[in-house]
Design an enzyme around this catalytic site. Structure first.
Site, mmCIF file in Angstrom:
data_model
loop_
_atom_site.group_PDB
_atom_site.id
_atom_site.type_symbol
_atom_site.label_atom_id
_atom_site.label_comp_id
_atom_site.label_asym_id
_atom_site.label_seq_id
_atom_site.Cartn_x
_atom_site.Cartn_y
_atom_site.Cartn_z
ATOM 1 N N ASN A 37 0.853 -1.186 0.000
ATOM 2 C CA ASN A 37 0.000 0.000 0.000
ATOM 3 C C ASN A 37 0.891 1.239 0.000
ATOM 4 O OD1 ASN A 37 -2.319 -1.642 0.275
ATOM 5 N ND2 ASN A 37 -2.049 -1.733 2.491
ATOM 6 N N VAL B 95 1.340 2.398 8.111
ATOM 7 C CA VAL B 95 2.699 2.450 8.668
ATOM 8 C C VAL B 95 3.651 2.920 7.572
ATOM 9 C CG1 VAL B 95 4.556 1.154 9.750
ATOM 10 C CG2 VAL B 95 2.179 0.608 10.309
ATOM 11 N N HIS C 211 6.729 -1.906 3.399
ATOM 12 C CA HIS C 211 6.464 -3.302 3.749
ATOM 13 C C HIS C 211 5.643 -3.946 2.657
ATOM 14 C CE1 HIS C 211 3.369 -0.714 5.554
ATOM 15 N NE2 HIS C 211 2.506 -1.685 5.310
#
Ligand code: AMP
Ligand code: ZN
Length: 113
Positions: A87, A96, A100
């Site tokens: 994302n 966050v 990732h």
């Protein structure tokens, strides 16, 4: 980044069971799983979003996909398949701000696009 939760996980400041670790990458279970298998694969280096990735990070990103492969084999989802999701920023649903990849699998996933 002293206030980044994923930096804290990567540098051991925040105790988290790691599924994989090397000098460049760590992987751990998502705290709020969205599928039977839901892992996060992150670089040790703080990079806020995938939009901030530079040419020099190409090897790192490739390595993250190789780590995903290893985990998929280890957790027996390689044969049936899995999904990698990143994302990016607000519209992409990023919460966050440390790069990732979500590694999702272990069941038939819904269509995204
Ligand atoms: P994103 O929306 O792509 O930024 O995803 C962030 C993900 O991190 C979410 O799926 C969260 O459930 C997960 N998460 C947040 N904090 C932790 C944590 N301490 N340990 C494991 N997963 C976490
Ligand atoms: Zn960070």
């Amino acid at each position: 980044m002293s206030d980044c939760i994923f930096c804290k996980i990567a540098n051991g400041e925040m105790e988290t069971e790691l599924l994989y670790k090397d000098e460049q990458v760590v992987a751990f279970k998502d705290i709020n799983p969205q599928a039977a298998i839901h892992f996060l694969i992150i670089p040790v280096k703080h990079i806020p979003t995938i939009y901030d990735l530079e040419e020099e990070d190409n090897q790192l990103v490739g390595h993250m996909y190789q780590v995903a492969k290893k985990l998929a084999e280890e957790y027996n989802i390689a044969e049936r398949g899995y999904r990698m999701v990143a994302n990016c920023k607000d519209d992409g649903g990023q919460v966050v701000y440390h790069v990732h990849f979500h590694l999702l699998g272990g069941e038939k996933l819904g269509d995204l696009c």
